[in-house]
Design an enzyme around this catalytic site. Structure first.
Site, PDB file in Angstrom:
ATOM      1  N   CYS A   2     -16.207   8.419 -20.849  1.00  0.00           N
ATOM      2  CA  CYS A   2     -16.157   7.301 -21.428  1.00  0.00           C
ATOM      3  C   CYS A   2     -15.745   7.873 -22.727  1.00  0.00           C
ATOM      4  CB  CYS A   2     -17.309   6.646 -21.391  1.00  0.00           C
ATOM      5  SG  CYS A   2     -17.823   5.997 -19.642  1.00  0.00           S
ATOM      6  N   ARG A  27     -10.627  10.056 -22.049  1.00  0.00           N
ATOM      7  CA  ARG A  27     -11.949  10.576 -21.314  1.00  0.00           C
ATOM      8  C   ARG A  27     -12.425   9.643 -20.309  1.00  0.00           C
ATOM      9  NH1 ARG A  27     -14.792  12.748 -25.610  1.00  0.00           N
ATOM     10  NH2 ARG A  27     -16.784  12.071 -24.918  1.00  0.00           N
ATOM     11  N   TRP A  74     -15.170   5.743 -17.673  1.00  0.00           N
ATOM     12  CA  TRP A  74     -15.090   6.585 -16.282  1.00  0.00           C
ATOM     13  C   TRP A  74     -16.403   6.113 -15.446  1.00  0.00           C
ATOM     14  CZ3 TRP A  74     -17.742  10.458 -13.885  1.00  0.00           C
ATOM     15  CH2 TRP A  74     -17.178  11.099 -12.822  1.00  0.00           C
ATOM     16  N   ASN A 100     -21.538   5.706 -23.948  1.00  0.00           N
ATOM     17  CA  ASN A 100     -20.786   6.962 -23.199  1.00  0.00           C
ATOM     18  C   ASN A 100     -22.331   7.803 -22.919  1.00  0.00           C
ATOM     19  OD1 ASN A 100     -19.683   9.137 -22.601  1.00  0.00           O
ATOM     20  ND2 ASN A 100     -19.378  10.080 -24.437  1.00  0.00           N
ATOM     21  N   GLY A 101     -22.497   7.914 -21.558  1.00  0.00           N
ATOM     22  CA  GLY A 101     -23.513   8.657 -21.318  1.00  0.00           C
ATOM     23  C   GLY A 101     -24.323   8.343 -19.913  1.00  0.00           C
ATOM     24  N   GLU A 483      -6.505  28.758  -9.813  1.00  0.00           N
ATOM     25  CA  GLU A 483      -6.135  27.741 -10.826  1.00  0.00           C
ATOM     26  C   GLU A 483      -4.761  27.002 -10.367  1.00  0.00           C
ATOM     27  OE1 GLU A 483      -7.186  26.447 -13.260  1.00  0.00           O
ATOM     28  OE2 GLU A 483      -5.788  25.716 -14.662  1.00  0.00           O
ATOM     29  N   LYS A 487      -4.553  23.092 -10.200  1.00  0.00           N
ATOM     30  CA  LYS A 487      -3.663  22.132 -10.735  1.00  0.00           C
ATOM     31  C   LYS A 487      -2.844  21.204  -9.864  1.00  0.00           C
ATOM     32  CE  LYS A 487      -4.479  22.351 -13.958  1.00  0.00           C
ATOM     33  NZ  LYS A 487      -5.542  23.125 -14.598  1.00  0.00           N
ATOM     34  N   GLU A 490      -5.434  18.358  -8.487  1.00  0.00           N
ATOM     35  CA  GLU A 490      -5.841  17.314  -9.496  1.00  0.00           C
ATOM     36  C   GLU A 490      -4.369  16.483  -9.668  1.00  0.00           C
ATOM     37  OE1 GLU A 490      -7.450  18.705 -12.978  1.00  0.00           O
ATOM     38  OE2 GLU A 490      -6.193  20.406 -13.225  1.00  0.00           O
ATOM     39  N   HIS A 506      -9.807  36.821   7.268  1.00  0.00           N
ATOM     40  CA  HIS A 506     -11.277  36.576   7.641  1.00  0.00           C
ATOM     41  C   HIS A 506     -11.709  35.288   7.673  1.00  0.00           C
ATOM     42  CE1 HIS A 506     -12.366  40.750   6.690  1.00  0.00           C
ATOM     43  NE2 HIS A 506     -11.415  40.627   5.608  1.00  0.00           N
ATOM     44  N   LYS A 605     -10.609  13.663 -18.970  1.00  0.00           N
ATOM     45  CA  LYS A 605     -10.532  14.847 -19.540  1.00  0.00           C
ATOM     46  C   LYS A 605     -11.983  15.580 -19.948  1.00  0.00           C
ATOM     47  CE  LYS A 605      -7.848  17.848 -21.728  1.00  0.00           C
ATOM     48  NZ  LYS A 605      -7.251  18.913 -20.763  1.00  0.00           N
TER      49      LYS A 605
HETATM   50  O1  M6R Z   1     -13.653  20.797 -21.522  1.00  0.00           O
HETATM   51  P1  M6R Z   1     -13.875  21.968 -20.458  1.00  0.00           P
HETATM   52  O2  M6R Z   1     -13.024  23.160 -20.603  1.00  0.00           O
HETATM   53  O3  M6R Z   1     -15.273  22.276 -20.767  1.00  0.00           O
HETATM   54  O4  M6R Z   1     -13.611  21.339 -19.122  1.00  0.00           O
HETATM   55  C1  M6R Z   1     -13.884  22.034 -17.750  1.00  0.00           C
HETATM   56  C2  M6R Z   1     -13.224  21.146 -16.811  1.00  0.00           C
HETATM   57  O5  M6R Z   1     -13.577  20.045 -16.593  1.00  0.00           O
HETATM   58  C3  M6R Z   1     -11.723  21.237 -16.950  1.00  0.00           C
HETATM   59  O6  M6R Z   1     -11.237  22.567 -17.025  1.00  0.00           O
HETATM   60  C4  M6R Z   1     -11.104  20.743 -15.688  1.00  0.00           C
HETATM   61  O7  M6R Z   1     -11.345  21.485 -14.616  1.00  0.00           O
HETATM   62  C5  M6R Z   1      -9.564  20.353 -15.847  1.00  0.00           C
HETATM   63  N1  M6R Z   1      -9.457  19.098 -15.429  1.00  0.00           N
HETATM   64  C6  M6R Z   1      -8.545  21.239 -15.019  1.00  0.00           C
HETATM   65  O8  M6R Z   1      -7.493  21.134 -15.146  1.00  0.00           O
END
Ligand code: M6R
Length: 610
Positions: A2, A27, A74, A100-101, A483, A487, A490, A506, A605
């Site tokens: 948020c 956010r 969020w 926010n929290g 990774e 990508k 998500e 395995h 984010k």
């Molecule tokens: O801000 P941060 O690097 O601590 O965030 C960690 C993860 O939330 C962040 O890397 C998330 O996995 C990304 N959306 C991946 O693209």
């Protein structure tokens, strides 16, 4: 998660809040709302979905005010709906709040308030706070907030206004970021710097426990016991233009293409290949500690940053010969890691606000560990709380999917590992020079690669309709497979899994048939032959092979359905190169599927709740 923002001054609060919310939308973006006070009357507008809906609302029924607060959500407690969108009020609509929290004891407080006759309109934890403030309100908003904060448990950044006191915003912070923007005859509050930059560079970064009373020309910061807290106004250097799309269709694409420069920025002034020297000004860890005292490294992070950590394990162990473990922050904080003052805990975080990573950092500090953060956001909680910080100089990353900050994190970790390997006598000056030259040369190679991304678009178009993807890699490129898969899932919502290629037999190989694309990182190096065998195994089961291979590798053409060539690099540095095509593959698949690339569903984010 948020984002919150507030304004008090002579301009129209609605315009300022709307444009600030746009900057904070990363956010959270499942609903948004604004409250303003005009002639001692509170007006609240809220809408579900993207911010454009709220914009439309104000365009259809404009309103002008000199004080207001806004929120982009969020969802944590209660589904995305108009009732659950912020701002929330008490039952008399006198106290208005954005948050926010998470208020952890909200259920108990809510029961007590309901027994006292309070009626609730939403399912949120936040609404409880508005009601509680009302309970304590006796013509002094600051006092009522102070009394309320004593009762609540959890994390918060609050912005609060009150119809009886339309000349002030009260804000408070505990484990969630909150910044006051200091203007001339106007002041602002916001969850992050980017929302304030168009208006001011002078900012106060509130600390945990701070409660501020913000009027047009005065800012007073106190604690719950009404003691004054000392604050410093800092002038923030940052380029607001970096937060624009600059002609790209999406922030993610812009951020992928920025990588040659962001890697250069992260290297700049820190490596001297001709002299065989690394100089990281900010890191003041004593050479003696790195040489002798350190017993082990513990790297802790979440998501993409965790995968950068996995690469670093190999670097720290292979080059610097320091035993290294890597952990997911949400696991690390709830197990009992063996830590002491000889352990260096490295936390990696783009935002510097990820709740679990921040908690891991605090745990490490409590155990007396040496701490180092690799962080992108200056003045974020993690960068302020960690004893040492290396900033990845990537500028604001707006796309929810991390791209340029991942290669920034890798770059910072490479420099560290090489520096410490040299200091510990595990690497000669000559070898250090060679590795540093490799690092220095990587931005140019990425630049060359980005000149022609057509082959990736073709693969993306052919495979966008597939339901499952597998990503395989070995050694330094195993984390890159993880990774790459992250990508894709998500931003395109396609099920994708990354595996260490040697693990396939395995179990996971059972997934492969003619409908499954298998993306294999198969660049030159010590595991190349092994990965070719893994490609053969996948092909034998009918898998569609997409190989990411080093330029001019002809052999791989006969073994794959598609080949994406990347410029040759040494295997050591290859992860910084091989991730780029995987980012682009995910990007173009997402575009072909018509997904919301920059703001994928269910995500935000920065994950400021655990
Ligand atoms: O801000 P941060 O690097 O601590 O965030 C960690 C993860 O939330 C962040 O890397 C998330 O996995 C990304 N959306 C991946 O693209």
């Amino acid at each position: 998660m948020c984002g919150i923002i507030g304004y008090i001054g002579k301009a129209n609060a609605v315009d300022i809040i709307l444009s600030g919310l746009k900057k904070l939308e990363y956010r959270g973006y499942d609903s948004a709302g604004i409250a303003v006070i005009v002639d001692r009357k509170v007006h609240i507008r809220r809408s579900v979905g993207k911010l454009c809906n709220l914009y439309l609302n104000f365009r259809e029924r404009p309103i002008s005010a000199n004080i207001g607060i806004g929120h982009t959500r969020w969802a944590t407690h209660g589904k995305p709906s108009e009732e659950n969108a912020h701002p929330h009020t008490d039952y008399t609509k006198s106290i208005v709040i954005v948050h926010n929290g998470i208020i952890e004891n909200y259920a108990k407080l809510r029961d007590e308030l309901q027994n006292n006759g309070h009626e609730f309109k939403s399912e949120t934890d936040t609404e409880v706070v508005a009601h509680l403030i009302k309970e304590h309100y006796k013509n002094n908003l600051l006092y009522a907030v102070q009394k309320t904060l004593i009762k609540i448990e959890g994390s918060y950044a609050f912005g609060i206004i009150c119809k009886e006191e339309p000349d002030k915003i009260i804000c408070a912070r505990q484990d969630a970021p909150l910044i006051i923007g200091v203007g001339k005859d106007e002041n602002f509050i916001a969850s992050d710097v980017a929302a304030l930059l168009p208006h001011t560079r002078d900012m106060i970064f509130l600390e945990n426990g701070d409660i501020a009373e913000v009027t047009v020309d005065k800012i007073i910061v106190k604690d719950v016991k009404n003691n004054m807290r000392s604050v410093k106004i800092k002038s923030v250097e940052c380029d607001a233009v970096q937060s624009e799309k600059s002609g790209y269709k999406h922030f993610m694409l812009k951020e992928i293409f920025e990588q040659p420069s962001t890697i250069e920025n992260t290297l700049n002034g820190r490596i001297y290949p001709n002299e065989g020297r690394v100089f990281i000004e900010e890191v003041k860890i004593k050479e003696e500690y790195i040489k002798k005292d350190i017993s082990n490294i513990c790297v802790v992070a979440c998501g993409t940053a965790y995968y950068a950590g996995l690469v670093s394990k190999i670097l720290f162990e292979e080059f610097a010969k320091i035993p290294t473990e890597v952990d997911i922050a949400s696991e690390f904080r709830y197990r009992e890691p063996i830590l002491n003052e000889k352990t260096l805990v490295i936390v990696i975080s783009q935002s510097g606000e990820t709740a679990d990573t921040l908690a891991a950092l605090r745990l490490a500090k409590n155990k007396g560990c040496q701490t180092l953060a690799i962080c992108n956001v200056i003045e974020s909680s993690i960068s302020r709380e960690s004893v040492h910080v290396i900033y990845t100089c990537c500028g604001p990353e707006i796309g929810v999917a991390s791209t340029k900050t991942f290669t920034g994190q890798l770059t910072a970790l490479y420099i560290l590992a090489l520096d410490w390997a040299f200091k510990r006598g595990k690497l000669t000056k000559e070898s250090l020079k060679i590795y540093l030259k490799e690092l220095e040369g990587i931005p140019l190679k990425i630049r060359l690669f980005l000149e022609d991304v057509k082959p990736i678009k073709i693969v993306a178009k052919m495979l966008a309709h597939k339901k499952i993807f597998l990503y395989l890699g070995r050694y330094l490129n195993y984390p890159i497979a993880l990774e790459g898969a992250l990508k894709l899932k998500e931003i395109s919502y396609i099920h994708a899994e990354g595996y260490a290629a040697g693990e396939m037999k395995h179990g996971p190989i059972a997934l492969i048939d003619a409908s499954v694309p298998v993306v294999v990182v198969a660049v030159a190096g010590r595991v190349y032959k092994k990965i070719i065998s893994n490609i053969e195994e996948a092909r034998a089961r009918g898998g569609v092979i997409i190989a990411v291979a080093s330029d001019s590798n002809e052999e791989i053409k006969n073994k794959s359905d598609y080949v994406i060539y990347v410029p040759k690099t040494s295997e050591f540095i290859s992860p910084i190169m091989t991730i780029i095509p995987l980012q682009l593959l995910a990007y173009y698949i997402s575009v072909f599927l018509g997904c919301d690339v920059d703001q994928p569903r269910n995500l935000a984010k920065s994950v400021t709740v655990e």
